[in-house]
Design a protein around this motif. Structure first.
Motif, PDB file in Angstrom:
ATOM      1  N   ALA A  38      39.912  60.610  31.677  1.00 15.38           N
ATOM      2  CA  ALA A  38      39.085  59.506  32.563  1.00 15.38           C
ATOM      3  C   ALA A  38      40.016  59.696  34.097  1.00 15.38           C
ATOM      4  O   ALA A  38      40.956  59.193  34.014  1.00 15.38           O
ATOM      5  N   LEU A  39      39.136  59.449  35.116  1.00 11.76           N
ATOM      6  CA  LEU A  39      39.484  59.507  36.258  1.00 11.76           C
ATOM      7  C   LEU A  39      39.107  57.915  36.850  1.00 11.76           C
ATOM      8  O   LEU A  39      37.882  58.294  37.325  1.00 11.76           O
ATOM      9  N   THR A  40      39.496  57.273  36.890  1.00  7.95           N
ATOM     10  CA  THR A  40      38.741  55.986  37.568  1.00  7.95           C
ATOM     11  C   THR A  40      39.252  55.253  38.402  1.00  7.95           C
ATOM     12  O   THR A  40      40.298  55.115  38.923  1.00  7.95           O
ATOM     13  N   PHE A  41      38.038  54.498  39.276  1.00 11.67           N
ATOM     14  CA  PHE A  41      38.388  54.003  40.539  1.00 11.67           C
ATOM     15  C   PHE A  41      39.522  52.796  40.504  1.00 11.67           C
ATOM     16  O   PHE A  41      38.462  52.015  39.663  1.00 11.67           O
ATOM     17  N   ASP A  42      39.532  52.385  40.844  1.00  9.79           N
ATOM     18  CA  ASP A  42      40.012  50.986  40.580  1.00  9.79           C
ATOM     19  C   ASP A  42      39.317  50.183  42.077  1.00  9.79           C
ATOM     20  O   ASP A  42      39.395  49.678  42.739  1.00  9.79           O
ATOM     21  N   ASN A  43      38.454  49.913  41.619  1.00  9.90           N
ATOM     22  CA  ASN A  43      36.680  49.949  41.554  1.00  9.90           C
ATOM     23  C   ASN A  43      38.013  47.699  42.244  1.00  9.90           C
ATOM     24  O   ASN A  43      37.132  47.153  43.261  1.00  9.90           O
ATOM     25  N   ARG A  44      38.309  47.170  41.200  1.00 14.32           N
ATOM     26  CA  ARG A  44      39.098  45.842  40.972  1.00 14.32           C
ATOM     27  C   ARG A  44      39.674  45.525  42.575  1.00 14.32           C
ATOM     28  O   ARG A  44      38.936  44.746  43.189  1.00 14.32           O
ATOM     29  N   GLY A  45      40.701  46.850  42.502  1.00 14.26           N
ATOM     30  CA  GLY A  45      41.835  46.472  43.395  1.00 14.26           C
ATOM     31  C   GLY A  45      40.914  46.787  44.457  1.00 14.26           C
ATOM     32  O   GLY A  45      41.302  45.251  45.975  1.00 14.26           O
ATOM     33  N   GLY A  46      40.633  47.668  45.228  1.00 16.56           N
ATOM     34  CA  GLY A  46      39.531  47.673  46.674  1.00 16.56           C
ATOM     35  C   GLY A  46      38.739  46.774  47.278  1.00 16.56           C
ATOM     36  O   GLY A  46      39.320  46.349  48.023  1.00 16.56           O
ATOM     37  N   ALA A  47      38.255  45.950  45.879  1.00 12.50           N
ATOM     38  CA  ALA A  47      37.006  45.269  46.258  1.00 12.50           C
ATOM     39  C   ALA A  47      37.959  43.537  47.077  1.00 12.50           C
ATOM     40  O   ALA A  47      37.563  42.901  47.648  1.00 12.50           O
ATOM     41  N   LYS A  48      39.217  43.481  46.039  1.00 13.72           N
ATOM     42  CA  LYS A  48      40.121  42.425  45.781  1.00 13.72           C
ATOM     43  C   LYS A  48      41.019  42.742  47.585  1.00 13.72           C
ATOM     44  O   LYS A  48      41.174  41.830  48.311  1.00 13.72           O
ATOM     45  N   GLU A  49      40.877  43.371  48.378  1.00 13.41           N
ATOM     46  CA  GLU A  49      41.833  44.014  49.059  1.00 13.41           C
ATOM     47  C   GLU A  49      40.575  43.640  50.812  1.00 13.41           C
ATOM     48  O   GLU A  49      41.010  43.403  51.638  1.00 13.41           O
ATOM     49  N   LEU A  50      39.385  44.660  50.103  1.00 15.54           N
ATOM     50  CA  LEU A  50      38.470  44.557  51.235  1.00 15.54           C
ATOM     51  C   LEU A  50      38.562  42.686  51.287  1.00 15.54           C
ATOM     52  O   LEU A  50      37.732  42.387  52.426  1.00 15.54           O
ATOM     53  N   THR A  51      37.654  41.674  50.877  1.00 14.06           N
ATOM     54  CA  THR A  51      37.611  40.860  50.831  1.00 14.06           C
ATOM     55  C   THR A  51      38.792  40.039  51.001  1.00 14.06           C
ATOM     56  O   THR A  51      38.781  38.755  51.681  1.00 14.06           O
ATOM     57  N   GLY A  52      39.807  40.033  50.763  1.00 14.73           N
ATOM     58  CA  GLY A  52      41.039  40.073  51.412  1.00 14.73           C
ATOM     59  C   GLY A  52      40.966  39.925  52.811  1.00 14.73           C
ATOM     60  O   GLY A  52      41.833  39.286  53.528  1.00 14.73           O
ATOM     61  N   HIS A  53      40.514  40.768  53.372  1.00 11.78           N
ATOM     62  CA  HIS A  53      40.924  41.195  54.506  1.00 11.78           C
ATOM     63  C   HIS A  53      39.655  40.295  55.658  1.00 11.78           C
ATOM     64  O   HIS A  53      40.701  40.002  57.025  1.00 11.78           O
ATOM     65  N   LEU A  54      39.136  40.153  55.233  1.00  9.04           N
ATOM     66  CA  LEU A  54      37.920  39.116  55.430  1.00  9.04           C
ATOM     67  C   LEU A  54      38.808  37.439  55.488  1.00  9.04           C
ATOM     68  O   LEU A  54      37.883  37.178  56.552  1.00  9.04           O
ATOM     69  N   LEU A  55      38.963  37.319  54.848  1.00 11.25           N
ATOM     70  CA  LEU A  55      40.003  36.038  54.433  1.00 11.25           C
ATOM     71  C   LEU A  55      40.557  35.576  55.194  1.00 11.25           C
ATOM     72  O   LEU A  55      40.593  34.913  56.072  1.00 11.25           O
ATOM     73  N   SER A  56      41.511  37.167  55.726  1.00  9.91           N
ATOM     74  CA  SER A  56      42.814  36.906  56.450  1.00  9.91           C
ATOM     75  C   SER A  56      42.133  36.946  57.656  1.00  9.91           C
ATOM     76  O   SER A  56      42.761  36.284  58.835  1.00  9.91           O
ATOM     77  N   LEU A  57      41.080  37.001  58.198  1.00 16.22           N
ATOM     78  CA  LEU A  57      40.365  37.058  59.592  1.00 16.22           C
ATOM     79  C   LEU A  57      39.799  35.232  59.358  1.00 16.22           C
ATOM     80  O   LEU A  57      39.146  34.846  60.882  1.00 16.22           O
ATOM     81  N   GLY A  58      39.234  34.635  58.819  1.00 18.04           N
ATOM     82  CA  GLY A  58      39.231  33.245  58.720  1.00 18.04           C
ATOM     83  C   GLY A  58      38.060  33.243  58.578  1.00 18.04           C
ATOM     84  O   GLY A  58      37.068  31.725  58.513  1.00 18.04           O
TER      85      GLY A  58
END
Length: 349
Positions: free
Chosen positions: A171-191
């Motif tokens: 299995a080559l499994t995508f880190d969907n949790r980690g990517g989504a967390k970083e993406l939402t973290g980016h929006l949170l960092s903007l305010g």
């Protein structure tokens, strides 16, 4: 244990000759009898074209690639990359293998049917792409089917989906949790604090993992997710549009929309523009996957880039035993946050 034609006949309560007629299609058989025979074949995983013992060392030049929707660029990219890597020594036609793309349409029944058909064709390898369906009965049936394929000599590789315990599938499994967390973290960092989320189908592992990553980022920032800020739907543009209309109606003050994938994000952008809202000045939008059109959207789409072609190409090489990943082995493929013009600081900040 090898399943014989006589076993199928006994299960279907017909003669071996009738089973042979159904499978060869060279003699008329009553429809009800035919269905009974075919069901027995499926139930017993009977392999056509001779005894299983004679086939174990005689896989064909065929490689099956299972996709949810070949019209979706996500799956098209992966299917193409797998096909480009399945050439090599051992094929009886100048080293070439025949790639057969099986479009399941998201149906768990079609997924199992295609695996059965590939087993009967003695496929050299099978690559299953995209998220898996979270249903206990289907998971058990899939595990059994993958074990049968491996026992028959077929190499099984999962690309973009979680491993299946109790099987030899790599299995080559995508880190969907980690990517989504970083993406939402980016929006949170903007305010941003009022963030709507357009999720995929509830029964898919990809949907759950990306939503879990989103919620983990909110929790770490101390942001409580209000009721009505998550809407589920298919992974397509129409769903993104409809869900965003619903979000705007329920929460007119939201400042950002996170979409399940880039195609859904395009629908979200269309709904926002139709409502007279600017991107990102009024509402920021983010997607996932970094499909080819994402950088050409206006404004270009902030997203998480998954190395779809690279991961699928590697899956093809593993399937052909030209790259190492042991049976049952798991490797996590991580995404990269791509910050572009569709996200910005909310107005109140």
């Amino acid at each position: 244990m090898t399943v014989t034609l006589a076993d199928v006949a006994a299960r279907a309560q017909v003669s071996p000759a009738t089973v042979s007629r159904v499978l060869n299609g060279n003699y008329p058989v009553a429809a009800a009898t035919r269905e009974r025979v075919l069901k027995a074949v499926d139930d017993l995983d009977y392999v056509l074209n001779g005894p299983a013992s004679a086939l174990a060392a005689a896989t064909s030049d065929l490689v099956g690639v299972l996709v949810n929707d070949i019209a979706d660029p996500f799956f098209g990219i992966m299917a193409s990359a797998v096909q480009s890597e399945i050439v090599g020594p051992g094929g009886r036609a100048g080293g070439e293998r025949l790639a057969v793309v099986c479009n399941t349409g998201g149906s768990p029944e079609r997924e199992l049917t295609y695996l059965t058909l590939l087993q009967r064709q003695r496929a050299a390898a099978v690559v299953l792409t995209g998220g898996a369906i979270e249903d206990a009965d289907h998971v058990a049936a899939m595990a059994n089917k993958l074990r049968r394929l491996s026992e028959a000599g077929t190499r099984v590789v999962l690309c973009g989906r979680p491993p299946v315990p109790g099987t030899d599938a790599a299995a080559l499994t995508f880190d969907n949790r980690g990517g989504a967390k970083e993406l939402t973290g980016h929006l949170l960092s903007l305010g941003h604090r009022r963030i709507g989320y357009v999720a995929g189908p509830q029964e898919r592992t990809t949907t759950r993992h990306r939503l879990e990553g989103h919620r983990a980022a909110l929790a770490e920032a101390g942001v409580t997710e209000s009721d009505g800020l998550v809407v589920h739907g298919p992974y397509d543009r129409e769903a993104g549009y409809a869900a965003t209309v619903e979000l705007l109606r329920a929460r007119p003050g939201l400042t950002a929309v996170v979409a399940a994938n880039d195609t859904v994000a395009l629908g979200a952008c269309a709904a926002l523009r139709e409502a007279g809202l600017r991107i990102p000045q009024d509402v920021s939008v983010a997607g996932f996957d970094d499909l080819p059109f994402s950088v050409d959207a206006v404004p270009s789409l902030t997203t998480v880039r998954l190395p779809l072609a690279g991961a699928a190409g590697r899956a093809g090489r593993i399937a052909m035993s030209r790259e190492g990943l042991p049976p049952g082995g798991v490797d996590v493929v991580r995404g990269v946050l791509m910050v572009r013009g569709s996200t910005g600081v909310p107005r109140e900040v």
